[in-house]
Design an enzyme around this catalytic site. Structure first.
Site, PDB file in Angstrom:
ATOM      1  N   GLU B  29      46.449  55.637  33.852  1.00 51.32           N
ATOM      2  CA  GLU B  29      45.909  57.021  34.432  1.00 51.32           C
ATOM      3  C   GLU B  29      45.463  57.885  33.330  1.00 51.32           C
ATOM      4  O   GLU B  29      45.932  57.711  31.936  1.00 51.32           O
ATOM      5  CB  GLU B  29      47.179  57.667  34.759  1.00 51.32           C
ATOM      6  CG  GLU B  29      47.947  57.358  36.051  1.00 51.32           C
ATOM      7  CD  GLU B  29      49.261  57.353  36.270  1.00 51.32           C
ATOM      8  OE1 GLU B  29      49.787  58.646  35.564  1.00 51.32           O
ATOM      9  OE2 GLU B  29      49.943  56.871  37.024  1.00 51.32           O
ATOM     10  N   GLU B  71      51.913  54.143  39.859  1.00 48.00           N
ATOM     11  CA  GLU B  71      52.308  53.506  38.699  1.00 48.00           C
ATOM     12  C   GLU B  71      52.853  51.856  39.096  1.00 48.00           C
ATOM     13  O   GLU B  71      52.359  50.966  38.504  1.00 48.00           O
ATOM     14  CB  GLU B  71      53.730  53.905  38.236  1.00 48.00           C
ATOM     15  CG  GLU B  71      53.405  54.997  37.186  1.00 48.00           C
ATOM     16  CD  GLU B  71      52.968  56.339  37.920  1.00 48.00           C
ATOM     17  OE1 GLU B  71      53.218  56.338  38.736  1.00 48.00           O
ATOM     18  OE2 GLU B  71      52.644  57.273  36.946  1.00 48.00           O
ATOM     19  N   PHE B  94      54.227  57.985  30.605  1.00 42.58           N
ATOM     20  CA  PHE B  94      55.559  58.001  29.901  1.00 42.58           C
ATOM     21  C   PHE B  94      56.388  57.012  30.297  1.00 42.58           C
ATOM     22  O   PHE B  94      56.494  56.436  31.591  1.00 42.58           O
ATOM     23  CB  PHE B  94      56.211  59.323  30.319  1.00 42.58           C
ATOM     24  CG  PHE B  94      55.466  60.438  29.722  1.00 42.58           C
ATOM     25  CD1 PHE B  94      55.801  61.158  28.542  1.00 42.58           C
ATOM     26  CD2 PHE B  94      54.471  61.151  30.359  1.00 42.58           C
ATOM     27  CE1 PHE B  94      55.234  62.298  27.851  1.00 42.58           C
ATOM     28  CE2 PHE B  94      53.663  62.113  29.740  1.00 42.58           C
ATOM     29  CZ  PHE B  94      54.136  62.701  28.494  1.00 42.58           C
ATOM     30  N   ALA B  95      57.331  56.430  29.545  1.00 43.41           N
ATOM     31  CA  ALA B  95      58.222  55.374  29.768  1.00 43.41           C
ATOM     32  C   ALA B  95      59.221  55.805  31.039  1.00 43.41           C
ATOM     33  O   ALA B  95      59.625  54.881  31.824  1.00 43.41           O
ATOM     34  CB  ALA B  95      59.283  55.006  28.645  1.00 43.41           C
ATOM     35  N   ASP B  96      59.305  56.928  31.186  1.00 42.53           N
ATOM     36  CA  ASP B  96      60.202  57.316  32.361  1.00 42.53           C
ATOM     37  C   ASP B  96      59.614  56.871  33.630  1.00 42.53           C
ATOM     38  O   ASP B  96      60.363  56.845  34.501  1.00 42.53           O
ATOM     39  CB  ASP B  96      60.290  58.951  32.344  1.00 42.53           C
ATOM     40  CG  ASP B  96      60.673  59.550  30.859  1.00 42.53           C
ATOM     41  OD1 ASP B  96      61.715  60.069  30.651  1.00 42.53           O
ATOM     42  OD2 ASP B  96      59.734  59.460  30.156  1.00 42.53           O
ATOM     43  N   HIS B 140      60.932  63.346  30.681  1.00 48.62           N
ATOM     44  CA  HIS B 140      59.794  62.819  29.955  1.00 48.62           C
ATOM     45  C   HIS B 140      60.111  62.420  28.835  1.00 48.62           C
ATOM     46  O   HIS B 140      59.229  62.368  27.727  1.00 48.62           O
ATOM     47  CB  HIS B 140      58.528  63.980  29.876  1.00 48.62           C
ATOM     48  CG  HIS B 140      57.712  63.872  31.022  1.00 48.62           C
ATOM     49  ND1 HIS B 140      58.060  63.981  32.336  1.00 48.62           N
ATOM     50  CD2 HIS B 140      56.114  63.873  31.181  1.00 48.62           C
ATOM     51  CE1 HIS B 140      56.756  64.097  33.270  1.00 48.62           C
ATOM     52  NE2 HIS B 140      55.915  63.994  32.419  1.00 48.62           N
TER      53      HIS B 140
HETATM   54  C1  LIG Z   1      55.167  59.231  38.311  1.00 46.01           C
HETATM   55  C2  LIG Z   1      54.117  60.038  37.118  1.00 46.01           C
HETATM   56  N1  LIG Z   1      53.196  59.555  36.916  1.00 46.01           N
HETATM   57  C3  LIG Z   1      52.279  60.283  36.188  1.00 46.01           C
HETATM   58  C4  LIG Z   1      52.542  61.502  35.679  1.00 46.01           C
HETATM   59  C5  LIG Z   1      51.662  62.547  34.741  1.00 46.01           C
HETATM   60  N2  LIG Z   1      51.257  63.356  35.447  1.00 46.01           N
HETATM   61  C6  LIG Z   1      51.755  64.829  35.501  1.00 46.01           C
HETATM   62  S1  LIG Z   1      50.933  65.553  36.471  1.00 46.01           S
HETATM   63  C7  LIG Z   1      49.880  64.507  36.809  1.00 46.01           C
HETATM   64  C8  LIG Z   1      48.687  64.854  37.596  1.00 46.01           C
HETATM   65  C9  LIG Z   1      48.948  65.629  38.798  1.00 46.01           C
HETATM   66  O1  LIG Z   1      47.836  65.745  39.726  1.00 46.01           O
HETATM   67  P1  LIG Z   1      48.138  66.598  41.136  1.00 46.01           P
HETATM   68  O2  LIG Z   1      48.881  65.739  41.809  1.00 46.01           O
HETATM   69  O3  LIG Z   1      46.667  66.801  41.677  1.00 46.01           O
HETATM   70  O4  LIG Z   1      48.781  67.876  40.650  1.00 46.01           O
HETATM   71  P2  LIG Z   1      48.053  69.032  39.776  1.00 46.01           P
HETATM   72  O5  LIG Z   1      48.525  68.821  38.411  1.00 46.01           O
HETATM   73  O6  LIG Z   1      46.754  69.229  39.979  1.00 46.01           O
HETATM   74  O7  LIG Z   1      48.684  70.168  40.234  1.00 46.01           O
HETATM   75  C10 LIG Z   1      49.971  63.457  36.268  1.00 46.01           C
HETATM   76  C11 LIG Z   1      49.182  62.287  36.112  1.00 46.01           C
HETATM   77  C12 LIG Z   1      53.905  61.826  36.118  1.00 46.01           C
HETATM   78  N3  LIG Z   1      54.429  63.196  35.651  1.00 46.01           N
HETATM   79  N4  LIG Z   1      54.813  61.455  36.797  1.00 46.01           N
END
Ligand SMILES: Cc1ncc(C[n+]2csc(CCOP(=O)(O)OP(=O)(O)O)c2C)c(N)n1
Ligand SMILES: [Mg+2]
Lengths: 322, 337
Positions: B29, B71, B94-96, B140
């Protein structure tokens, strides 16, 4: 369509509270006092409030990493939230959770969630509980456009359809997941269409317009409360800040935020609509603005001077009993 | 000599190996970022920590793949691509998030070779940001290396500095087995001398960071720098230690630990993951089985408590075994036995 004055005042107050909470946090974060990283909801207020104005404390929501707006709209205590974000002992989660983990079961708030796609299966579970308990309540899963690409979300949607669970999936399409556009990452470009593929009704609505979200949510809750099963709504919206505080937003056109603030501001839209319909006056709204500003100021002042958790708290709350 | 941050050292390793071997691809990502954005700018992120910056402009979209938030598909696709002849480097932000894709990690990648009677290999690297210390909260901040170290078929790398990170990354990508590579977020900006060009560090070979006489300290990842700080303070009282950085937890260079114990007789293990079934517990068990005779005092396992990682600054500080806790534990250990 006619709306009660009290209803409109309440809706505006909720949206204004979210906006001020977030705009103020944006400033306070720059002082370095707030730990961790924070995702602000400014720009999307009409979604949280349009959805939650259809809910009671006995209905459930599962939120996301961008959860402050959902929390406020669902009735979480604003000072308690601010304390939590500052990592204080009296925060809603005793300073153990932080911005991404605010929860309040007494308000039907199942928690913000730092795992994208973590919330929807949980919401479906809460919907199953409502069904088993035959209480007529519903559960809402908030998620972003990015979350619509997570397998856990697909599983939750299918399960809700299979079980006719009173669940509502709200995909806030703000155009981005972190630094990536929804145009790229959502292969079909159409989240509502995916939901229909799972066998539930789904509609796109205007996330910049409280009334549009509120109407769509009305259809979804009616269906769920009647036992007819889940629905999806996809409000199209925008975020006024970066993905997280500190994001340089290289993926967005330079003037995009300014343009969206000028043209897609859901609070401005609301004001225009209710004053032009003569439902409320500018003076009514200005009074709310004043009031909310004071409330947020109190929350920040309280949080800044509040005590941190004592180190003894580190090892409590891991289990109920052990 | 040139200094590089751990972030840039890993970045350089990725550049070098993608240059050298056309089978290497990177996916995850925002590994580039900006796809589908309105600025038209690609490489708008280069990974959320900037580790993969510059790869897309250099190697193109076919080999540097921005994925949706999926993932299981990221790791699963890396597995499939590896079986079909590529050498994928997948990023879990993140490893989580191992929690989301654990099937592909431990039921799939780890087991192909054995289940298929040695007929295939799964040469993937999963890079992932690990560790507490930045108030990122319970989902995280975890150190999940112990969970994967226990899975036969996986190799596990936890670098403690930029130099090692580069050499270990080159080894990881060239290794024919699945490797999970844990990069501590707090170490990304930390600099050390990093030579240009190609060099590798073999797996299963611990680094003896310092040599001393009074005790043996085994420290993992970020804990190595904390142990060094503690040892600087202890040196004022003439206390010295062998400081051992295993660098890879699977395979583990346990022999080096036993050899050191023959000289010191006292062992402290510093591990950032919670205590039960931790790497500290694993090493303590190995030592009890294989070097019991060398021990003059009970083994000290310095770990966080058996709790999730807390958010508030004060709690997270108390959670992480820091230099002061290490110093105090070392003094205690010298009195014991
Ligand atoms: C399982 C997981 N993968 C990746 C992330 C990292 N991450 C946090 S927010 C985000 C984007 C989320 O996008 P969206 O669902 O459109 O929500 P928005 O931030 O636009 O509110 C990502 C990739 C995460 N927190 N959890
Ligand atoms: Mg989004």
């Amino acid at each position: 369509m006619v709306f009660e004055r009290d209803f409109l005042i309440r809706a505006y107050r909720q949206m204004r509270t979210i906006r001020d909470f977030e705009e103020r946090l944006h400033l306070e974060i720059q002082t370095g006092e707030i730990p961790g990283f924070t995702h602000l909801y400014s720009g999307q207020e009409a979604v949280a409030v349009g959805v939650c104005e259809r809910l009671t404390d006995q209905d459930w929501i599962a939120s996301t990493h961008r959860g402050h707006g959902h929390c406020i709209a669902k009735g979480c205590d604003v000072t308690g939230m601010m304390l939590e974000i500052y990592g204080r002992a009296d925060g809603l989660c005793k300073g153990k959770g932080g911005s991404m983990h605010i929860a309040d079961m007494s308000k039907g708030m199942l928690g913000a969630n730092a795992i994208v796609g973590g919330g929807p299966p949980i919401a479906v579970g809460a919907a199953i509980a409502c069904k088993v308990q035959k209480n007529g309540h519903v559960a809402v899963a908030f998620g972003g456009d990015g979350s619509a690409n997570q397998g856990t979300v697909f599983e939750a949607m299918n399960l809700a359809v299979v079980l006719k669970a009173p669940a509502i999936f709200v995909f806030e399409n703000n155009g981005y997941s972190e630094h990536t556009g929804a145009d790229y990452a959502v292969g079909s470009k159409d989240i509502a269409g995916r939901a229909r593929g799972f066998g539930m009704p789904a509609e796109v609505c205007d996330g910049g317009d409280f009334f549009s979200v509120y109407e769509a949510m009305g259809r979804a809750t009616l269906r769920a409360r009647r036992g007819e099963g889940p629905s999806t709504i996809e409000p199209r919206t925008t975020r006024f800040f970066g993905h997280f505080e500190g994001d340089p937003m290289l993926y967005r056109a330079k003037d995009e935020v300014a343009r969206h603030r000028a043209t897609l501001d859901c609070l401005q839209n609301f004001r225009q609509r209710v004053t032009s319909e003569a439902w409320l006056s500018d003076a009514d709204l200005d009074a709310i603005d004043q009031d909310v500003a004071t409330q947020i100021d109190t929350a920040v002042t309280t949080a800044r001077s509040a005590a941190p958790p004592s180190p003894a708290e580190l090892e409590t709350d891991v289990y109920v009993s052990y | 000599m040139r200094q590089l941050s751990m972030r840039d050292a890993i970045n350089e390793a990725l550049h070098l190996e993608m240059e050298r071997d056309a089978r290497v691809i990177v996916l995850g990502e925002d590994v580039s970022g900006g796809a589908g954005g309105t600025s038209g700018q690609r490489d708008a992120a280069g990974g959320v920590f900037g580790v993969t910056k510059g790869l897309l402009p250099r190697f193109g979209e076919e080999r540097v793949i921005d994925t949706p938030i999926s993932e299981s598909a990221i790791v699963g696709a890396a597995n499939g691509a590896a079986l079909a002849g590529l050498r994928p480097v997948a990023e879990l932000m993140f490893a989580d998030f191992l929690g989301v894709c654990f099937d592909q990690v431990f039921n799939q990648a780890a087991k192909f070779r054995y289940m298929f009677g040695g007929k295939t290999a799964c040469p993937i690297v999963i890079r992932t940001a690990t560790g507490a210390g930045m108030n990122m909260g319970a989902q995280h901040s975890q150190s999940m290396y112990a969970m994967v170290t226990g899975v036969p078929g996986l190799k596990v790398v936890v670098p403690s500095n930029a130099y090692d990170a580069k050499g270990l990354m080159l080894t990881a990508i060239r290794d024919d087995d699945p490797v999970i590579f844990f990069e501590h977020k707090a170490l990304y900006p930390r600099k050390s001398v990093v030579p240009e060009g190609d060099y590798t560090i073999p797996f299963g070979e611990a680094n003896i960071v310092r040599q001393g006489e009074h005790l043996t300290i085994v420290a993992i990842g970020r804990m190595v720098s904390f142990a060094e700080k503690a040892l600087d303070a202890l040196a004022k009282d003439g206390i010295t230690a062998d400081l051992i950085d295993p660098r890879t937890l699977s395979p583990l260079d346990d022999e080096t630990i036993y050899e050191s114990l023959e000289g010191t007789g006292r062992l402290m293990i510093i591990d950032e993951s919670p205590p039960r079934c931790s790497v500290a517990a694993d090493i303590a068990g190995l030592v009890a089985s294989n070097a019991f005779h060398a021990l003059r005092a009970p083994v000290v396992q310095l770990t966080p408590p058996h709790t999730p990682v807390p958010f508030a600054r004060e709690l997270e500080r108390a959670y992480i075994p820091g230099p002061q806790a290490i110093e105090a534990a070392a003094r205690q250990l010298l009195k014991a036995g």
